[in-house]
Design an enzyme around this catalytic site. Structure first.
Site, PDB file in Angstrom:
ATOM      1  N   THR A  29      -6.001  -6.883  -4.169  1.00 63.45           N
ATOM      2  CA  THR A  29      -5.073  -7.882  -4.130  1.00 63.45           C
ATOM      3  C   THR A  29      -5.791  -9.244  -4.316  1.00 63.45           C
ATOM      4  OG1 THR A  29      -3.669  -6.944  -2.604  1.00 63.45           O
ATOM      5  CG2 THR A  29      -3.471  -9.317  -2.749  1.00 63.45           C
ATOM      6  N   ASP A  73      -6.861  -0.479  -8.191  1.00 62.92           N
ATOM      7  CA  ASP A  73      -6.171  -0.640  -6.789  1.00 62.92           C
ATOM      8  C   ASP A  73      -6.746   0.370  -5.738  1.00 62.92           C
ATOM      9  OD1 ASP A  73      -2.925  -1.078  -5.603  1.00 62.92           O
ATOM     10  OD2 ASP A  73      -3.951   0.513  -4.663  1.00 62.92           O
ATOM     11  N   SER A  74      -7.151   0.036  -4.498  1.00 59.98           N
ATOM     12  CA  SER A  74      -7.869   0.823  -3.637  1.00 59.98           C
ATOM     13  C   SER A  74      -7.364   2.266  -3.524  1.00 59.98           C
ATOM     14  CB  SER A  74      -8.332   0.160  -2.350  1.00 59.98           C
ATOM     15  OG  SER A  74      -7.619  -0.019  -1.685  1.00 59.98           O
ATOM     16  N   SER A  75      -6.184   2.478  -3.841  1.00 62.35           N
ATOM     17  CA  SER A  75      -5.520   3.611  -3.499  1.00 62.35           C
ATOM     18  C   SER A  75      -6.223   4.586  -4.234  1.00 62.35           C
ATOM     19  CB  SER A  75      -4.016   3.812  -3.806  1.00 62.35           C
ATOM     20  OG  SER A  75      -3.479   2.776  -3.110  1.00 62.35           O
ATOM     21  N   THR A 182     -10.304   0.247  11.227  1.00 65.22           N
ATOM     22  CA  THR A 182      -9.083   0.642  10.565  1.00 65.22           C
ATOM     23  C   THR A 182      -8.117  -0.446   9.928  1.00 65.22           C
ATOM     24  OG1 THR A 182      -9.450   2.453  12.045  1.00 65.22           O
ATOM     25  CG2 THR A 182      -7.188   2.068  11.460  1.00 65.22           C
ATOM     26  N   GLN A 294      -5.551  10.915  17.683  1.00 58.37           N
ATOM     27  CA  GLN A 294      -4.512  10.280  17.004  1.00 58.37           C
ATOM     28  C   GLN A 294      -4.320   8.954  17.643  1.00 58.37           C
ATOM     29  OE1 GLN A 294      -0.831  12.395  16.842  1.00 58.37           O
ATOM     30  NE2 GLN A 294      -1.722  14.367  15.900  1.00 58.37           N
TER      31      GLN A 294
HETATM   32  N1  ASP Z   1      -2.996  -2.071  -2.896  1.00 59.14           N
HETATM   33  C1  ASP Z   1      -4.064  -3.245  -2.560  1.00 59.14           C
HETATM   34  C2  ASP Z   1      -5.212  -2.314  -2.624  1.00 59.14           C
HETATM   35  O1  ASP Z   1      -5.776  -1.835  -1.542  1.00 59.14           O
HETATM   36  C3  ASP Z   1      -4.013  -3.878  -1.483  1.00 59.14           C
HETATM   37  C4  ASP Z   1      -4.678  -4.931  -1.204  1.00 59.14           C
HETATM   38  O2  ASP Z   1      -5.613  -5.171  -2.047  1.00 59.14           O
HETATM   39  O3  ASP Z   1      -4.662  -5.512  -0.059  1.00 59.14           O
HETATM   40  O4  ASP Z   1      -6.000  -2.228  -3.599  1.00 59.14           O
END
Ligand code: ASP
Length: 357
Positions: A29, A73-75, A182, A294
């Site tokens: 982002t 995107d970090s995903s 986290t 957890q």
């Molecule tokens: N979906 C974005 C990412 O992790 C969210 C962010 O940048 O905060 O790449």
């Protein structure tokens, strides 16, 4: 890539070269702007960073940048991209005094944890940051995060050594050890927390460093990068009503080498014999099982209750107060070194990079 050579104090310059920072933009982002036509968020050309953050000119620093192409995107982060990041830092290590990694927040804690293991002997700051609102949006938190992260990466002691020679996350006024964090909020600016390790610094009017918590500088340390990560592992979370057939199927997996076993409270699991048997058998097959609670804060203490003690007997080892992100990265790192299961178990128990108290 751009390089900023900014006006500097000539007397200072004669004594010492200008502090240099490498900004590495991976995506997320922070590097986005809103397309005025479609309203959608899009990555901006990172070469134009100065247009969006003109404040960078006010630093008396030599700042260069590199950007992932395309930004992600970090995903979509993965161990090969962690290796790429580690390599960029390694190949530029002598040239720069500090590194700032701009990263999406979603998996930032995983990347910070991975880098803390992959960059053995690191003695320069590697500060990860990002933002909840894009830098091209009026109320962005990205500018403050970016500017303070740069200031921290450039901070030096009187003797010229870096103040923070380790991998950290800087976010919303807090500097945290990277492998203790986290992501805790999907929408608050205060998006990260280090539950089991106090913050390394707090940025108010001044940046207050908790120097006794920061890794001490060691002039004799040499950076040794590790690029191999073995991801044949799984994070496996318990819940009331968990089914025998499902657990057995997962634990039987031939490729599976390690399990981050997320248990209840201080490391407890249902006292069902079939579960203990399945875990014992997996351990016997050479799978490394690490018990991580957890709970967000606190530590695994398997000998406290019978429900935990049985796990000890099944050969499961304690992750102490490690985060799930750090446990995952550490296990990938140790398995990547092709160590025997016993050696991986031994090293999972010890503190390698400040990840356990
Ligand atoms: N979906 C974005 C990412 O992790 C969210 C962010 O940048 O905060 O790449």
């Amino acid at each position: 890539m751009f390089t900023l050579f900014l006006p500097h104090n000539t007397q200072n310059m004669a004594q010492r070269r200008q502090t240099s920072i490498l900004l590495i933009y991976t995506g997320g982002t922070i590097g986005m702007i809103r397309n005025p036509l479609t309203g959608a968020l899009e990555s901006f050309n990172f070469d134009h960073l100065l247009r969006h953050v003109p404040e960078l000119r006010q630093f008396n620093l030599d700042i260069s940048s590199r950007a992932f192409n395309p930004p992600i995107d970090s995903s979509d982060m993965n161990p090969s991209l962690w290796a790429k990041l580690a390599e960029v830092i390694y190949t530029n290590y002598e040239r720069y005094d500090g590194f700032v990694v701009l990263h999406g927040t979603d998996t930032m804690a995983f990347t910070a944890s991975a880098l803390s293991f992959m960059l053995e002997g690191l003695m320069k700051p590697v500060i990860l940051t990002g933002s909840q609102l894009p830098i091209g949006v009026l109320r962005t938190d990205g500018k403050e995060n970016l500017l303070t992260a740069i200031e921290i990466a450039a901070a030096k002691n009187e003797d010229g050594t870096p103040v923070v020679p380790e991998v950290c996350i800087y976010f919303h006024e807090k500097l945290m050890r990277g492998n203790r964090c986290t992501k805790i909020s999907a929408d608050s600016f205060d998006a990260f927390k280090s539950h089991n390790c106090p913050n390394l610094a707090t940025a108010g009017i001044e940046i207050q460093y908790n120097r006794h918590l920061i890794k001490p500088y060691d002039a004799s340390a040499k950076l040794k990068p590790h690029y191999a990560m073995d991801s044949n592992i799984i994070i496996f979370s318990l819940f009331p009503g968990i089914r025998r057939e499902v657990v057995q199927k997962i634990l039987e997996g031939k490729e599976l080498k390690g399990i981050i076993f997320r248990t209840f409270g201080s490391g407890n699991a249902p006292q069902a014999q079939w579960l203990i048997d399945a875990l014992t058998e997996a351990t016997r097959q050479g799978k490394v099982i690490v018990n991580v609670t957890q709970c967000l804060a606190g530590s695994v203490k398997m000998s406290l209750y019978e429900a935990g003690r049985q796990l000890l007997e099944a050969g499961i080892i304690s992750g102490h107060d490690i985060t799930v992100e750090a446990a995952l990265a550490k296990m990938m790192f140790l398995l990547g070194k092709k160590l025997s299961p016993d050696e991986v178990r031994r090293q999972m128990r010890r503190n390698i990079a400040g990840e356990i108290s």
